[in-house]
Enzyme design. Structure first.
Site, mmCIF file in Angstrom:
data_model
loop_
_atom_site.group_PDB
_atom_site.id
_atom_site.type_symbol
_atom_site.label_atom_id
_atom_site.label_comp_id
_atom_site.label_asym_id
_atom_site.label_seq_id
_atom_site.Cartn_x
_atom_site.Cartn_y
_atom_site.Cartn_z
ATOM 1 C CG HIS A 15 77.140 17.860 77.669
ATOM 2 N ND1 HIS A 15 76.525 16.631 77.717
ATOM 3 C CD2 HIS A 15 76.796 18.380 76.453
ATOM 4 C CE1 HIS A 15 75.847 16.409 76.604
ATOM 5 N NE2 HIS A 15 76.010 17.467 75.826
ATOM 6 C CD GLU A 74 78.871 15.834 83.108
ATOM 7 O OE1 GLU A 74 78.109 15.083 83.732
ATOM 8 O OE2 GLU A 74 78.454 16.656 82.248
ATOM 9 C CB CYS A 112 74.858 12.130 78.819
ATOM 10 S SG CYS A 112 76.027 13.285 78.083
ATOM 11 C CB CYS A 136 79.825 13.740 79.856
ATOM 12 S SG CYS A 136 79.051 15.303 79.375
#
Length: 297
Positions: free
Chosen positions: A80, A82, A107, A110
Site C-alpha cells: 500500500h 502508506e 484503508c 494502513c
C-alpha cells in the site's frame, strides 16, 4: 545500501523553495500539491488504480509512497502507498513522520499499520478529494489519525514503553550461523549481499513474534537494496522483508527484471518464517533471480 538520486524524496531545502515558489505558507501545505505527479510513480498492473501518499518527515524532508501490485501473486502481497511511504522514511534514516497527504482515503489496513509509529494518534492526514489549484493558499484540512481510528489496538496494548517502535533504532543482535556463499556470485559480492541481509534483519521490527528477518537484493549493476520485516500488532498488516526491499528497489528506479540475486536472513527456529514466501514472490517478479536463505542466531 548504495543509493541513487531518487524522485521519491525531496530534500528539506528544496521543499522549502518549492513551497515559497507556490506562495504557500509552509512545506506542510506543499504535500497535497505533489500528489498528482506522484501517482504516476505507482506500479499497479492489476487494478490500474494509482495511489500516492506524500509525507513530511521530522527533519523537513518530503517522502513519497505509492502502491505496488504483483501479477501472478495473491493480492495480499501488494504494497500500500502508506506502507511504501513509511518504508521510504526508514530507507532514508528519518525517524518520524509528522503528516501526510493521500490521494485516496487510507484503508483500515494502513490505519492499523500507522499504529506502529510513536505518537501515532497525532499523525496528521489530509485526504485529497478534489484537485487543489496550484496558486491556492488555503490551509489544508489535516486531521489526526485518532479521528480515523478512534478506538485503536496497537503497541500500547502489547509492549512496554521502552520497546522501539517502527522507524526507531533497532538492533536485534543477530549473527550468521555460517559463512554463506551464493551461486553465480563471486565471494566478495556474495559476502556483501548476505551481510546486507543480516543488517536488514538486525533493523527489523518484530516485537510480537520475536522473529526478525531481512533480505537484500542485488541488481545487474551490483547495487544492493535492503528490506527489513515490519510487524503490526494486528499481524495481517505486517510488511514482509521482500516487499520492503522492493520498495527500496523501486525508490532506486529499477525494473524488477534486473534483480539478479537475493539473500534472506532469519532465525533457524523462527515461528514466523519468510523463506517460502520470499521465494514465491521473487520468482514472480524476477524469475532469473538467484535466491538463498541463511539462518542466524
Amino acid at each position: 545500501m548504495e543509493r541513487r538520486q531518487s524522485e521519491f524524496m525531496i530534500e528539506a531545502s528544496a521543499a522549502e523553495s518549492m513551497a515559497e515558489s507556490l506562495s504557500l505558507p509552509s512545506v506542510l501545505h506543499l504535500l497535497p500539491h505533489l500528489l498528482h505527479s506522484s501517482k504516476s510513480l505507482a506500479r499497479p498492473p492489476i487494478s490500474n488504480y494509482h495511489v500516492a501518499a506524500v509525507g513530511l518527515g521530522s527533519d523537513g524532508r518530503i517522502f513519497i509512497g505509492v502502491n505496488l501490485e504483483f501479477p501472478g501473486l495473491p493480492l495480499h502481497h501488494s504494497v500500500h502507498a502508506e506502507q511504501f511511504l513509511i518504508t521510504n522514511l526508514a530507507i532514508h534514516g528519518c525517524d518520524r513522520l509528522i503528516a501526510l497527504a493521500v490521494s485516496s482515503a487510507p484503508c483500515g489496513h494502513c490505519r492499523q499499520f500507522f499504529q506502529e509509529l510513536r505518537r501515532s494518534a497525532s499523525l496528521k492526514i489530509l485526504i485529497l478529494e478534489n484537485a487543489i489549484e496550484n496558486n491556492s493558499t488555503q490551509i489544508p484540512d489535516f486531521i489526526p489519525l485518532s479521528t480515523f481510528l478512534p478506538n485503536p489496538f496497537g503497541p500500547h496494548d502489547l509492549l512496554d514503553e521502552d520497546t522501539p517502535l517502527l522507524l526507531e533504532h533497532h538492533d536485534n543482535q543477530l549473527t550468521l550461523t555460517l559463512l554463506p556463499q551464493i551461486e553465480n556470485l563471486d565471494t566478495n559480492s556474495s559476502t556483501k549481499l548476505t551481510n546486507a541481509a543480516l543488517e536488514a534483519a538486525n533493523r527489523a521490527h518484530a516485537p510480537y513474534s520475536g522473529c526478525p528477518s531481512g533480505i537484500a537484493l542485488m541488481d545487474s549493476e551490483g547495487v544492493i537494496y535492503e528490506g527489513s520485516y515490519a510487524e503490526s500488532a494486528a499481524y495481517n498488516p505486517s510488511l514482509g522483508p521482500v516487499q520492503s526491499a522492493l520498495v527500496a528497489y523501486v525508490v532506486g528506479g529499477g525494473g524488477y527484471d534486473k534483480i539478479v540475486a537475493a539473500a534472506l536472513v532469519e532465525k533457524e527456529e523462527a515461528k514466523v518464517k519468510q523463506e517460502d514466501t520470499a521465494r514465491l514472490l521473487l520468482k514472480a517478479v524476477s524469475p532469473k533471480c538467484e535466491f538463498r536463505a541463511f539462518t542466524c542466531l
